[in-house]
Enzyme design. Structure first.
Site, short mmCIF file in Angstrom:
data_model
loop_
_atom_site.label_atom_id
_atom_site.label_comp_id
_atom_site.label_asym_id
_atom_site.label_seq_id
_atom_site.Cartn_x
_atom_site.Cartn_y
_atom_site.Cartn_z
N GLY A 88 2.95 2.23 10.91
CA GLY A 88 3.94 3.29 10.79
C GLY A 88 4.65 3.63 12.09
N ASN A 111 0.87 -1.19 0.00
CA ASN A 111 0.00 0.00 0.00
C ASN A 111 0.90 1.23 0.00
OD1 ASN A 111 -1.79 2.05 0.47
ND2 ASN A 111 -2.38 1.38 2.54
N TRP A 112 0.97 1.89 -1.16
CA TRP A 112 1.88 3.04 -1.29
C TRP A 112 1.35 4.27 -0.56
CZ3 TRP A 112 3.35 3.18 -7.24
CH2 TRP A 112 3.99 1.98 -7.58
N LYS A 113 0.09 4.27 -0.20
CA LYS A 113 -0.55 5.46 0.39
C LYS A 113 -0.35 6.65 -0.56
CE LYS A 113 -0.11 3.24 4.82
NZ LYS A 113 0.02 3.33 6.25
N HIS A 133 -9.40 1.18 5.20
CA HIS A 133 -8.10 1.37 5.86
C HIS A 133 -8.27 2.31 7.05
CE1 HIS A 133 -3.96 2.55 6.59
NE2 HIS A 133 -3.62 1.43 5.95
N GLU A 155 -6.62 4.71 8.04
CA GLU A 155 -6.42 6.15 7.73
C GLU A 155 -7.69 6.75 7.13
OE1 GLU A 155 -2.76 5.59 5.56
OE2 GLU A 155 -1.85 4.97 7.46
N SER A 204 3.89 -2.14 10.38
CA SER A 204 5.35 -2.21 10.60
C SER A 204 5.96 -3.54 10.17
CB SER A 204 5.68 -1.88 12.06
OG SER A 204 5.28 -0.55 12.36
N GLY A 209 3.05 -1.04 4.31
CA GLY A 209 3.02 0.39 3.99
C GLY A 209 4.43 0.88 3.67
N GLY A 210 5.07 1.51 4.65
CA GLY A 210 6.38 2.14 4.45
C GLY A 210 7.39 1.27 3.71
N GLU A 264 -4.98 -4.91 10.65
CA GLU A 264 -3.97 -3.88 10.83
C GLU A 264 -4.23 -3.13 12.14
OE1 GLU A 264 -2.06 -2.66 6.84
OE2 GLU A 264 -3.73 -1.35 7.22
#
Ligand code: 13P
Length: 266
Positions: A184, A16-18, A108, A110, A224, A245-246, A178
């Site tokens: 993150g 997931n590049w966000k 998600h 976010e 993470s 993610g990251g 998640e």
């Protein structure tokens, strides 16, 4: 895949590049990722790999994947519950299907926290995705406060029950657990924590959609995930992959996550 005589679900590693990488960066990234995995001899039928770029990148990613016949799947990070019309800024499932998206991330944390998305909206978006044969990756997870108040699985279980309100037992879905506190933060859930909640989520699938769906549905862990901890999650029987993610923005790191079998022999 058969391990110890048991049929296993094909693992899915999803990036997931966000809100990162514009369409030109996306083209360079996807090309390099595909080469990197191919050079490493990755078996895409053994571990599926999917990327989730921003909406504005999807056409470029689709064109590249189709022209170069890359074995990568891709999808969007959200979808509208509406079909078409006066919904400024929204993107419909029909548009995503036309772009050959296979998946769409829905609910998600976010979006739930920063955009006040409710369980009802998540459920309506899942129905919209399924209508267009997009596989929804249904995200659930508790905040640190939820964890303290209700324990680890109460909130994710309630979110999944609400999300499945409009889902039939023939549906192809993916669930992503998640924990919000792990996203993150560098504070990943332990493999045991992830397994405990994943097992509860699978029980919800079994109760609401039946044994077949519970057996075939992949449950991902997200929060993470790195190359150093993926193998431990993948050893857990109810964890079938990761939503990253990251670390999905670093080609070497993401490739190493995809190739977790090097570490677990699975
Ligand atoms: P991180 O891997 O950066 O913790 O993000 C997880 C996530 O939100 C994936 O959807």
């Amino acid at each position: 895949m058969v391990v110890n005589g048991l049929a296993r679900r094909t693992p899915l590693i999803a990036g997931n590049w966000k809100m990162n990488l514009d369409h030109l960066q996306a083209i360079a990234f996807v090309q390099k990722l595909a080469w990197n995995l191919k050079d490493a001899g990755h078996d895409f039928t053994a571990v599926e790999v999917a990327v989730f770029p921003p909406f504005t990148d999807l056409r470029s990613v689709q064109t590249l994947i189709s022209a170069d016949k890359l074995d990568l799947a891709f999808g969007a990070q959200d979808v509208s519950a509406q079909e078409s019309g006066a919904f400024t800024g929204e993107i419909s499932g029909a548009f995503l299907a036309k772009l050959e998206c296979q998946y769409v991330i829905i609910g998600h944390s976010e979006r739930r926290t920063l955009h006040n998305e409710t369980d009802e909206q998540v459920s309506a978006k899942i129905a919209a995705a399924l209508k267009h044969n997009l596989v929804p990756i249904i995200c659930v997870g508790e905040t640190a406060a939820d964890l303290e108040l209700h324990g680890p699985s109460a909130v994710p279980v309630a979110q999944l029950r609400a999300a499945l309100a409009n889902v039939s037992n023939a549906a192809d879905i993916v669930v992503a657990y998640e924990p919000v506190w792990a996203i993150g933060s560098g504070q990943a859930a332990t493999p045991e924590q992830a397994e405990q909640v994943a097992a509860q989520l699978r029980a919800v699938l079994q109760e609401t959609l039946g044994q077949d769906v519970a057996d075939k549905t992949r449950i991902l862990y997200g929060g993470s995930v790195k190359s150093g901890n993926i193998a431990a999650y993948m050893r857990e029987p109810n964890v079938d992959g990761a939503l990253v993610g990251g670390a999905s923005l670093d080609i070497a790191e993401f490739s190493s996550i995809v190739r977790f079998q090097k570490h677990v022999g699975r």
